[in-house]
Every structure is written in C-alpha cells, then in structure tokens.
Design a protein around this motif. Structure first.
Motif, short mmCIF file in Angstrom:
data_model
loop_
_atom_site.label_atom_id
_atom_site.label_comp_id
_atom_site.label_asym_id
_atom_site.label_seq_id
_atom_site.Cartn_x
_atom_site.Cartn_y
_atom_site.Cartn_z
N ALA A 33 0.66 -1.21 0.07
CA ALA A 33 -0.02 -0.11 0.03
C ALA A 33 0.74 1.34 0.11
O ALA A 33 0.35 2.25 -0.60
CB ALA A 33 -0.88 -0.08 1.27
N ASN A 34 1.95 1.21 0.70
CA ASN A 34 3.01 2.29 0.77
C ASN A 34 4.12 2.47 -0.23
O ASN A 34 5.11 3.08 -0.22
CB ASN A 34 3.49 2.51 2.15
CG ASN A 34 2.29 3.11 3.22
OD1 ASN A 34 1.93 4.17 3.06
ND2 ASN A 34 2.15 2.13 4.11
N ALA A 35 4.11 1.54 -1.24
CA ALA A 35 4.99 1.43 -2.10
C ALA A 35 5.40 2.90 -2.74
O ALA A 35 6.71 2.96 -3.00
CB ALA A 35 4.57 0.36 -3.56
N SER A 36 4.60 3.89 -2.98
CA SER A 36 5.01 4.96 -3.78
C SER A 36 4.86 6.03 -2.58
O SER A 36 4.77 7.40 -2.92
CB SER A 36 4.23 5.07 -4.90
OG SER A 36 2.86 5.09 -4.59
N THR A 37 4.74 5.65 -1.28
CA THR A 37 4.71 6.83 -0.12
C THR A 37 6.08 7.52 0.12
O THR A 37 7.04 6.89 0.10
CB THR A 37 4.30 6.38 0.89
OG1 THR A 37 3.14 5.82 0.73
CG2 THR A 37 4.11 7.67 2.27
N ALA A 38 6.12 8.84 -0.24
CA ALA A 38 7.50 9.43 0.01
C ALA A 38 8.04 9.26 1.51
O ALA A 38 7.23 9.30 2.51
CB ALA A 38 7.38 10.85 -0.28
N GLY A 39 9.31 8.95 1.70
CA GLY A 39 9.69 8.77 2.88
C GLY A 39 9.67 7.52 3.50
O GLY A 39 10.03 7.05 4.69
N TYR A 40 8.68 6.60 3.05
CA TYR A 40 8.25 5.26 3.41
C TYR A 40 9.25 4.35 3.70
O TYR A 40 10.17 4.07 2.50
CB TYR A 40 6.98 4.56 2.76
CG TYR A 40 6.56 3.33 3.63
CD1 TYR A 40 6.08 3.55 4.55
CD2 TYR A 40 7.01 2.09 2.82
CE1 TYR A 40 5.55 2.13 5.04
CE2 TYR A 40 6.50 0.93 3.33
CZ TYR A 40 5.80 1.04 4.60
OH TYR A 40 5.26 -0.10 4.89
N SER A 41 9.66 3.75 4.81
CA SER A 41 10.56 2.41 4.80
C SER A 41 10.00 1.07 4.88
O SER A 41 8.93 1.05 5.72
CB SER A 41 11.66 2.70 6.08
OG SER A 41 12.16 3.76 6.12
N ARG A 42 10.29 0.31 4.10
CA ARG A 42 9.60 -0.91 4.02
C ARG A 42 9.86 -1.56 5.62
O ARG A 42 10.70 -1.56 6.30
CB ARG A 42 9.95 -1.86 3.12
CG ARG A 42 11.45 -2.51 3.46
CD ARG A 42 12.00 -3.36 2.33
NE ARG A 42 13.59 -3.43 2.26
CZ ARG A 42 14.06 -4.65 2.69
NH1 ARG A 42 13.33 -5.93 2.65
NH2 ARG A 42 15.35 -4.63 2.52
N GLN A 43 8.75 -2.32 5.95
CA GLN A 43 8.59 -2.91 7.34
C GLN A 43 8.79 -4.51 7.11
O GLN A 43 8.39 -5.00 6.15
CB GLN A 43 7.56 -2.65 8.19
CG GLN A 43 7.70 -1.02 8.42
CD GLN A 43 6.33 -0.47 8.89
OE1 GLN A 43 5.50 -1.29 9.55
NE2 GLN A 43 6.07 0.87 9.01
N GLU A 44 9.11 -5.43 8.27
CA GLU A 44 8.98 -6.67 8.20
C GLU A 44 8.65 -7.21 9.56
O GLU A 44 9.08 -6.69 10.45
CB GLU A 44 10.68 -7.02 7.83
CG GLU A 44 11.01 -8.49 7.88
CD GLU A 44 12.63 -8.61 7.70
OE1 GLU A 44 12.92 -8.96 6.71
OE2 GLU A 44 13.26 -8.26 8.74
#
Lengths: 456, 296
Positions: A33-44
């Motif tokens: 959902a946040n693939a193109s959110t600015a500043g988003y870091s992927r979570q695991e």
C-alpha cells in the motif's frame, strides 16, 4: 520441572502459526500500500520461535528434560533503514538546495542581459558610438544631434533594464528568504522552517511516549525522517538522537541553540541575514541578495561599466566646457542629462567654436571598443562563468543526491516483486498451518469420538 | 555486493535518464532552430566575450564605410566646384589676352572689365558651394558662406579643417579652404580685381606681364589642389576595399564563433532524438514488467 503435555497443545501451536503468518501478510499488504509513499521505509514482521515448553524426557540428558517447540511469535515489526545513509543524503540535499537557489537566480540575471543578440547593451553601445561618429560628420545638423540623444536614451534604458532585472532577482530572493525563516506570531503559523520544526517537535512528543511504552512507531519515524530531509534542503542540519527516541536538531550551523530540542522549538526570532551561513536553499538565497555576494558583485560590475561610460563621455564634454551628456553614475540611475537635451549643438563642439567643429564628437566616437566596451564584455563573461559554475555544481550535487537516494531506496524502498513473493510465501505458510491444525483435529476426532467404542 | 533493486529505484532511474537525454535533445534542438551555438553567455563565456567584441568591430567597420562614403561625396562636390572656378579663371585669362592688346579702345576694355567682374562673382558663387547644408570652402565655419558675392572679397570662413574617421586612428582631411585656393594678395581674387583696375586704366603692360603670370600661377594652384583631392579620393578607394575585406573577415569570424555547425548540429539532433526514443522504449518495457504478470 515436568508437566504433562495437553492434547490440545498442537492446536495452539498451529494457531500461533496461523496468526503469525496473518501478521506477516498484513505487513506485506502495508508495504504494498505504501510502495509509492514518500519517505516510507519497508517493514518486516520479525518472526521467532516462541518459548519452548520444557518437558521431562525420561532418560534424556541426565533427566534435565527437553524443549518442545510451541510455535511462532511476531517479535517486532522492523523498520528497515540505514541511518548512515540519511546523514549522507541530508549533507547532499543541503548542497543541492544551495546551488539550485544560486543557479535559479543567476540564470534569470543572465537572461536579462539578452547577450549575445541585437537587444543587448553591447549592440546599443556600438550604435551609440556610431551616433557620435555620425554627429562628427554633421556637427550642426539637428537630425544627427537628436539621433544621438535618442540613442543615448536607449543605451541608458538598456542599462536601467538590466539593473532593474538584477534588482528584481535580489528582491525576490530576499522575499523568499524572509518567508522561509518567518517565526510564528499571533495568528501566523510561521514560515516553512517553523512549520517543519513544530511538526518534528510534536512527533518527538508522540514518539517518546510510544518508545517509553516499549513500542516502535515505524510510520511516525518515517514521517519525522522525511521532515528532517526537507529541513536539510533549506539549510544544514545536525541530528542528535536522544535516549528517549526524541531528536535534537541543530539548524544552519547553530549548535548552541538547537532548532528542535526534544519537544520544544527555538525559533522565536529569525537570524539576521548575513549573520549566519545556513547553507542550503537559505544560503543560496542569501548569496543572491546580500551585499558583497555573487549577484551583488555582478551588479557592482555593471554599475562600474555604467559609471565608466558616463565618466568617459562626460569627461570629454565638460573638459571643453560643454554640458555633460549623461547624468547618474550607476546602471539604474543612468540617463541623458537634461542639459545635453537643452544644448544639443554643444555635443559635437565646445562653446564658441565654429559650426563644423567636430572635435568632441570625434574624440568620443574614438572611444569605441575602448575601456567601456572591454569592461562590459568582461562583465558578460563573468556572469556567464558564474552561471556555468552554478549550473555545474547544481548538476553535481543533484547527481550525488540521486546516488545516495538510490542507495537509500535500495535498502528501504518497497520492491513489488519481493512483496509478491512474500505474499505467496506467507499465504502458503498460512495454508500449511491450517493443514497442521486439520491434522490434529482429525487426530482428536479419533480420540474423542472413536475411543472406547470397542464392541459397539 | 549485490544491490537490492526496488520498484521506486527503477522508476527514479528511468525518470533521471529520460530527463538527462531530454535536456541534451532540447539543447540540440535549440542549436538547430536558432543556428547558434551560443545562445547565452553561460554556453561559452569566453567565446561570448569574443563574439561581443567581433560585433563591436563589425559595427565600427560599417561606420567607417559610411564615413568613407560621406568623405567621398564631400571630395566629389569640392572637385566639381573647383572645376567650375578653374573654368571661370580660364575664361578670365582669355579676356585678359583680348583686353591686353593696345589696339582695344576704352569702351571695349570697359566691356571686358565688366565681364571680368561678372567672372569674379561666379568664382565666388562657385566657392560658396555647399554639401548637405555645409559650405564646402569655409573651413570649420561651415554655416557661413566663405564670400559675400556682391560685397568685398574678404574671406568669411576660418582656417579650420574638416576630417572623416576612416579607420581606427586614421582620419582624412576632406575640406579645402577658399582662402588657401583663392585668397591672399597674390591669390586669384585679388589678381582678377587688379585686372579690372588695369583694364579700366588701360595699363596694357601690367595686364600682359604681371597679371597674366599671376593668373597662370593661380590656375596652377587650383589644379594642384584638385590633384591633391584626386589623391585623397584614391586613398578613400583603397580604404573602401580594405574595409570591405575587413567586414567580410569579421563576419566570417563571428560566424565561426557564434554559429552552430549545421551538419554537426543535425547529426547531434538525430542521435539525441534516437537516444531519447530508445530511453522511452526501454523505460516503458521495464515499467510494465512485474512478477504479477507471471503469478496466477
């Protein structure tokens, strides 16, 4: 210690598996959902085997017992980010902001010159000298005198226009600077710096509360890092991580009073321009309007050319007793002197001379390609070099910022292919866990419904 | 080290590449459309300054050419007036030869004297010739006629010179002062006045000896001045040729400095346009592909 193992133990283990895979799927969905959110870091979702059940295992290991696995737990939702890359990125963003502001301003100043071309000062100067030469051919011809006065006015207004454009560039840089650094006041939320600093301070407060409770508010951390990135393009930042999860941010090289200190913002008064070197966009803007900086120094060069022109032409005329041709000695004030307009017949020859005396006109026409033209050409070449340098530096800083951002994206960015793979992986694991639950269920079915029915 | 390539990175890289290629394409397009390789000082600060200097040189050369044209017209007008004066003086000389013979009676001599007086007037009228509102022979007092045709023979101009700038530091004097050509105690005008007096007095000896010699000397002087004018006209002609060559070479230097090499620019434009299309195609195909296309 030893205890009997519940018959339903396996059900619980499978349930833990189901829940954990579900959380992992949720995290994957959040990433997508946040693939193109600015500043988003992927979570695991960090999965780890849950605490095992210690059982007595008879003869095994001197009666010390054994550990029976109890399934899986989600230990944390990890935010994948390299803070070292953040520091690099912000350093480059500061440089990029500074050179971008500089090259934008200088670029517009350069356009105002309209060189090389038919409308620039160079062409007007050439025609100005020709007008003197034409006057020398007909010193008492009113047409030649008027033509010269008009050409003089055109030349003066060419100087005025360029000076005016350069002043506009400086004034706009000043206005943008003032708007950016404006502190908050009654009924005024303040400029960009105040806005960013206030939001960071508010986030610090929220984050601190979560961190104290043992939580990691990943999305808030992303938001705060993005704000620090934005701040870095305006001026240099130095970030100190406090133990509570808060940030202390020194802005524009001022380390004594940090802009953001935990939950408070110190920006009640904006620093006076010139009293600090903030770097970034603010630094670049400051270079556009502060006296002695690049645009101002180009502007002084232009003033010097206008002054040299007025001085040279007026010098010849006044030495012979004629009225001066130009009034004003700077590019913005240069104009044709009313005294010259009132006495056009005194342009070519000093008072009391014969009608065809062209001494003055000839002397001035001979200034063509002299000190004034050379000074103007040097000014144009310098402006060109400054613009070139600023454009080059901007491109350099842009390439470096891009490179760091690429590395950051490589670490923190969402890869849709990877998330797709994870979707498949976690879905399969979920299915397998439910299959395991089914198996235990069937086993229990035998135990509960079929045991003890011998002979029935 | 293997780099993890994310969707955002791919998009950013494609965008950055497209921007870079597009920038080069725009620049090539601008050069091709304007025909200039320098459209603003930052394109090449050194050559911009050179181009500005060449433009200034070009304007200077053209101004010198205009000055040469003006000087030439001035010299031609002077030459025409001098020819008229010489013709009048020549006519006076023929009359003197007639009147100098002792056989002429006083009435005939008076008639000749009146004709000579008319010739004096026509010499003065010729000397009052003007070019574009300036008297040719008054020195720098070009708003004043050198002679009062009906009055005394006093020269009303001054000793000033009129010159035209025909090159950097080179100027050529274009005017002849009437006083130098006709004035003075031994000049043509006073000689003619003497002839009138001698005719009325019947002094044949004076007419035959002194006056005739003086007139010859005056004619020689006028012819000498005309020859000097011719020499100046030759100088102007040489200057015209030199300036035309200079103009041509300045234009060609300006073109080398400022103008784009059309063949090179068009090849550059084509190759940048091909590069742009290739980048677009590569970007489009990269952006379309994803694992989603292959999962059921």
């Amino acid at each position: 210690m030893s205890a009997a193992i519940s018959s339903f133990y396996g059900l619980q283990t499978s349930l833990k598996g189901l829940l954990a895979q579900q959380r992992a799927l949720d995290t994957t969905a959040h990433n997508i959902a946040n693939a193109s959110t600015a500043g988003y870091s992927r979570q695991e979702a960090v999965l780890a085997a849950s605490e095992a059940l210690q059982i007595s295992a008879g003869a095994v290991q001197q009666g010390a017992g054994a550990h029976l696995g109890s399934g899986v737990d989600v230990q944390a939702y990890r935010r994948i980010r390299d803070t070292f890359l953040d520091v690099q990125y912000r350093g480059q963003a500061t440089k990029l902001g500074e050179w971008a502001a500089r090259s934008q301003g200088l670029d517009r100043a350069e356009l105002a010159l309209a060189e090389p071309g038919e409308n620039g000062i160079n062409t007007q100067l050439a025609e100005f000298w020709s007008a003197w030469s034409n006057l020398a051919k007909a010193p008492n011809d009113p047409a030649a005198q008027q033509a010269l006065l008009e050409q003089g006015a055109t030349l003066a207004s060419a100087f005025n226009t360029v000076a005016d454009q350069m002043d506009t560039v400086a004034a706009q840089a000043r206005a943008e600077y003032d708007d950016l650094v404006r502190p908050a006041g009654p009924g005024d939320p303040g400029g960009e710096i105040t806005r960013i600093a206030t939001e960071i301070a508010e986030l610090n407060d929220t984050i601190k509360r979560f961190v104290t409770a043992g939580d990691t508010p990943n999305d808030l951390l992303d938001r705060r890092d993005l704000l620090v990135d934005q701040l870095a393009s305006l001026g240099q930042v130095s970030v100190t991580q406090l133990s509570t999860g808060s940030l202390q941010i020194a802005f524009g090289g001022n380390t004594t009073t940090p802009l953001v200190d935990d939950t408070s913002v110190n920006w009640s008064t904006a620093p006076t321009p010139g009293s600090w070197s903030p770097g970034g966009r603010l630094g670049g803007l400051q270079d556009m309007f502060m006296p002695g900086k690049v645009l101002d120094s180009l502007r002084s060069d232009l003033d010097a050319v206008a002054g040299a022109l007025a001085g040279a032409v007026n010098g010849v005329l006044t030495a012979a007793g004629s009225p001066p041709f130009f009034s004003g000695t700077t590019a913005s004030t240069l104009s044709v002197d009313p005294a010259a307009r009132a006495n056009p017949e005194r342009l070519a020859s000093p008072p009391g001379s014969a009608a065809s005396d062209d001494t003055l006109a000839r002397q001035i026409a001979a200034m063509r390609d002299g000190a004034v033209d050379k000074a103007y050409r040097a000014f144009v070449a310098r402006t060109g070099s400054e613009v070139r340098e600023a454009t080059r530096q901007e491109a350099n800083a842009g390439a470096l910022t891009d490179a760091v951002e690429s590395r950051r994206q490589s670490v923190s960015g969402v890869s849709l292919d990877e998330e797709m793979t994870n979707l498949v992986r976690f879905q399969r694991a979920y299915q397998a866990s439910s299959r395991a639950m089914n198996t235990i269920d069937e086993m229990l079915d035998v135990l509960i419904n079929r045991t003890g029915r011998v002979g029935l | 080290m293997s780099t993890r390539v994310t969707t955002g990175m791919v998009q950013r890289n494609i965008l950055a590449d497209l921007n870079a290629v597009n920038g080069r394409l725009t620049r090539a397009q601008m050069q091709a459309a304007s025909g200039k390789q320098i459209t603003r000082p930052s394109d090449d600060p050194f050559n911009t300054s050179r181009a500005l200097a060449l433009r200034q040189d070009l304007e200077a050369t053209r101004q010198y050419m205009r000055n040469v044209d003006d000087a030439d017209s001035w010299l031609k007008a002077t030459d025409t007036a001098l020819t008229q004066i010489t013709d009048s003086v020549q006519l006076a000389r023929d009359l003197v030869l007639q009147g100098a013979s002792d056989s002429s009676d006083p009435a005939a001599r008076e008639a000749i004297a009146q004709q000579v007086e008319q010739l004096i007037k026509s010499v003065k009228e010729s000397a009052n010739a003007n070019y574009r509102g300036s008297y040719l022979f008054s020195g720098a007092k070009s708003d004043t006629a050198p002679y009062d045709v009906d009055g005394a023979d006093a020269y009303l101009g001054d000793g000033g010179t009129i010159a035209r700038q025909i090159g950097p530091g080179t100027s050529i004097e274009v005017n002849v002062r009437a006083d130098d050509a006709l004035g003075g105690p031994t000049g043509v005008l006073s000689t003619l006045r003497g002839i009138v007096t001698h005719l009325r007095a019947g002094d044949g000896t004076a007419l035959r000896t002194g006056d005739l010699d003086a007139l010859d000397a005056g004619i020689d002087k006028l012819l000498g001045i005309q020859a000097a004018g011719g020499a100046r006209a030759n100088r102007l002609e040489a200057a015209t040729g030199r300036l035309a060559e200079l103009e041509e070479s300045t234009i060609s230097q300006l073109s080398t400095t400022e103008d784009a090499d059309i063949a090179k620019t068009l090849i550059e434009l084509n190759s940048q346009s091909a590069a742009y299309q290739a980048a677009l195609r590569a970007g489009a195909s990269l952006l379309q592909v994803s694992l989603m296309d292959f999962l059921r």
